[in-house]
Motif scaffolding. Structure first.
Motif, PDB file in Angstrom:
ATOM      1  N   HIS A   1      19.326  83.498  68.021  1.00 32.24           N
ATOM      2  CA  HIS A   1      19.693  82.970  66.567  1.00 32.24           C
ATOM      3  C   HIS A   1      21.276  82.807  66.727  1.00 32.24           C
ATOM      4  O   HIS A   1      21.883  83.875  67.326  1.00 32.24           O
ATOM      5  N   SER A   2      22.059  82.099  66.303  1.00 29.34           N
ATOM      6  CA  SER A   2      23.456  82.081  66.036  1.00 29.34           C
ATOM      7  C   SER A   2      23.738  82.392  64.526  1.00 29.34           C
ATOM      8  O   SER A   2      22.970  82.190  63.633  1.00 29.34           O
ATOM      9  N   GLY A   3      24.675  83.251  64.430  1.00 29.37           N
ATOM     10  CA  GLY A   3      25.030  83.667  63.254  1.00 29.37           C
ATOM     11  C   GLY A   3      26.261  84.492  62.903  1.00 29.37           C
ATOM     12  O   GLY A   3      26.958  84.967  64.163  1.00 29.37           O
ATOM     13  N   LEU A   4      26.118  85.157  61.770  1.00 22.83           N
ATOM     14  CA  LEU A   4      27.277  86.179  61.677  1.00 22.83           C
ATOM     15  C   LEU A   4      27.042  87.523  62.325  1.00 22.83           C
ATOM     16  O   LEU A   4      25.888  87.752  62.090  1.00 22.83           O
ATOM     17  N   ILE A   5      27.991  88.134  63.168  1.00 28.15           N
ATOM     18  CA  ILE A   5      27.755  89.516  63.576  1.00 28.15           C
ATOM     19  C   ILE A   5      28.883  90.356  62.705  1.00 28.15           C
ATOM     20  O   ILE A   5      29.863  90.057  62.916  1.00 28.15           O
ATOM     21  N   VAL A   6      28.405  91.515  62.233  1.00 32.39           N
ATOM     22  CA  VAL A   6      29.244  92.506  61.560  1.00 32.39           C
ATOM     23  C   VAL A   6      29.504  93.740  62.465  1.00 32.39           C
ATOM     24  O   VAL A   6      28.471  94.262  62.918  1.00 32.39           O
ATOM     25  N   THR A   7      30.608  94.189  62.298  1.00 33.35           N
ATOM     26  CA  THR A   7      31.080  95.430  63.279  1.00 33.35           C
ATOM     27  C   THR A   7      31.654  96.488  62.147  1.00 33.35           C
ATOM     28  O   THR A   7      32.429  96.157  61.668  1.00 33.35           O
ATOM     29  N   GLY A   8      31.466  97.781  62.732  1.00 30.67           N
ATOM     30  CA  GLY A   8      31.630  98.767  62.368  1.00 30.67           C
ATOM     31  C   GLY A   8      31.752 100.230  62.770  1.00 30.67           C
ATOM     32  O   GLY A   8      30.807 100.266  63.667  1.00 30.67           O
ATOM     33  N   ASP A   9      32.453 101.113  62.602  1.00 34.57           N
ATOM     34  CA  ASP A   9      32.358 102.503  63.456  1.00 34.57           C
ATOM     35  C   ASP A   9      31.218 103.415  62.611  1.00 34.57           C
ATOM     36  O   ASP A   9      31.355 104.332  62.226  1.00 34.57           O
ATOM     37  N   TRP A  10      30.047 102.686  62.967  1.00 36.16           N
ATOM     38  CA  TRP A  10      28.815 103.351  62.144  1.00 36.16           C
ATOM     39  C   TRP A  10      27.738 103.121  62.955  1.00 36.16           C
ATOM     40  O   TRP A  10      27.339 101.807  62.984  1.00 36.16           O
ATOM     41  N   PHE A  11      26.843 104.025  63.451  1.00 33.41           N
ATOM     42  CA  PHE A  11      25.548 103.528  63.798  1.00 33.41           C
ATOM     43  C   PHE A  11      24.626 103.764  62.739  1.00 33.41           C
ATOM     44  O   PHE A  11      24.465 104.632  62.165  1.00 33.41           O
ATOM     45  N   VAL A  12      23.999 102.502  62.368  1.00 45.31           N
ATOM     46  CA  VAL A  12      23.306 102.274  61.354  1.00 45.31           C
ATOM     47  C   VAL A  12      22.005 103.106  61.532  1.00 45.31           C
ATOM     48  O   VAL A  12      20.917 102.223  62.128  1.00 45.31           O
ATOM     49  N   ASP A  13      21.745 103.866  61.017  1.00 45.58           N
ATOM     50  CA  ASP A  13      20.290 104.507  61.274  1.00 45.58           C
ATOM     51  C   ASP A  13      19.769 104.800  59.937  1.00 45.58           C
ATOM     52  O   ASP A  13      18.715 105.946  59.974  1.00 45.58           O
ATOM     53  N   SER A  14      20.064 104.184  58.836  1.00 38.71           N
ATOM     54  CA  SER A  14      19.195 104.353  57.606  1.00 38.71           C
ATOM     55  C   SER A  14      19.324 102.977  57.065  1.00 38.71           C
ATOM     56  O   SER A  14      20.019 102.123  56.926  1.00 38.71           O
ATOM     57  N   LYS A  15      18.140 102.700  56.015  1.00 40.38           N
ATOM     58  CA  LYS A  15      18.073 101.906  55.143  1.00 40.38           C
ATOM     59  C   LYS A  15      19.297 101.704  54.249  1.00 40.38           C
ATOM     60  O   LYS A  15      19.325 100.390  54.034  1.00 40.38           O
ATOM     61  N   GLU A  16      19.592 102.617  53.691  1.00 39.83           N
ATOM     62  CA  GLU A  16      20.609 103.009  52.649  1.00 39.83           C
ATOM     63  C   GLU A  16      21.854 102.043  53.187  1.00 39.83           C
ATOM     64  O   GLU A  16      22.356 101.264  52.546  1.00 39.83           O
ATOM     65  N   LYS A  17      22.312 102.545  54.422  1.00 41.94           N
ATOM     66  CA  LYS A  17      23.501 102.111  55.187  1.00 41.94           C
ATOM     67  C   LYS A  17      23.586 100.888  55.146  1.00 41.94           C
ATOM     68  O   LYS A  17      24.198  99.837  55.011  1.00 41.94           O
ATOM     69  N   MET A  18      22.247 100.190  55.784  1.00 43.78           N
ATOM     70  CA  MET A  18      22.060  98.628  55.833  1.00 43.78           C
ATOM     71  C   MET A  18      22.048  98.031  54.717  1.00 43.78           C
ATOM     72  O   MET A  18      22.531  96.829  54.722  1.00 43.78           O
ATOM     73  N   ARG A  19      21.474  98.534  53.539  1.00 40.05           N
ATOM     74  CA  ARG A  19      21.470  97.810  52.374  1.00 40.05           C
ATOM     75  C   ARG A  19      23.018  97.599  51.884  1.00 40.05           C
ATOM     76  O   ARG A  19      23.388  96.778  51.434  1.00 40.05           O
TER      77      ARG A  19
END
Length: 224
Positions: free
Chosen positions: A135-153
């Protein structure tokens, strides 16, 4: 090529002769990635730089072990506000709102077709096809390991079109933009945070199916 972790380095190093590709580990996060990129550019003056590794995926059509190739990149944890001039969420003041992959590298990546029949047994449960999904598309980056649905939302609330979330790619893209070095990111999906609990998919990925997951990067390099 830059990877963040020992796990990723151990998967990729055997795929490339050391005299044909410079592969280095940066460490996790934006600052580590940026430092490594600057050092690589200064020492080797590379034709291009590739970020590779794993990432969390987003989208109904994204599955574990799919590959996301960056068409564009942005930060999910940067906001400069309106006080010092107009900027949008994710944009570093004075730089583009989003960084874009090198057009030639992106075109080559979109042409990839990887047959997985030789390691079909490693497909995630329920995946019967032997074709690797790219898949080609947008990659988003941040200093956070996304280990919860809340953070991903929260992240997807700002960037609903995001295909992958990682901790290094946009920082590497920013350095390459400043130094005018062609760049692209390949990210193997290790987990889908909105379908996961307590990062269990991420740990299962490394325990059971990481082997061979980075073959797409090898095929891409061979196509250049």
């Amino acid at each position: 090529m830059i990877v963040a972790m020992d796990k990723e380095y151990k998967q990729l190093r055997p795929l490339f002769p050391e005299d044909q590709l410079i592969l280095q580990k940066s460490g996790i996060g934006k600052v580590n990635a940026a430092i490594q990129t600057v050092e690589m550019i200064r020492q080797y003056k590379p034709d291009c730089i590739i970020s590779s590794g794993c990432a969390g995926g987003n989208g109904d059509d994204i599955n574990v072990q799919d590959v996301v190739v960056s068409s564009s990149l942005v930060y999910h944890d940067v906001y400069c506000g309106q006080a010092i001039g107009h900027s949008v969420y994710g944009q570093v003041q004075g730089l583009p709102a989003r960084f874009t992959a090198d057009p030639y590298l992106l075109e080559k990546a979109q042409q990839l077709s990887i047959v997985r029949s030789s390691f079909a047994r490693l497909l995630p449960k329920g995946r019967k096809n032997c074709q690797l999904s790219i898949h080609s598309g947008l990659i988003v980056t941040g200093d956070w390991f996304v280990d919860s649905k809340e953070k991903m939302r929260e992240i997807v609330g700002h960037f609903p079109e995001a295909r992958a979330v990682d901790m290094e790619s946009c920082a590497i893209a920013q350095v390459c933009y400043i130094y005018k070095v062609p760049f692209i990111s390949f990210r193997v999906i290790s987990d889908i945070p909105l379908r996961d609990t307590d990062a269990s998919q991420y740990h299962d990925f490394w325990d059971t199916i990481a082997q061979n997951s980075f073959q797409v990067t090898k095929t891409f390099i061979e196509s250049l």
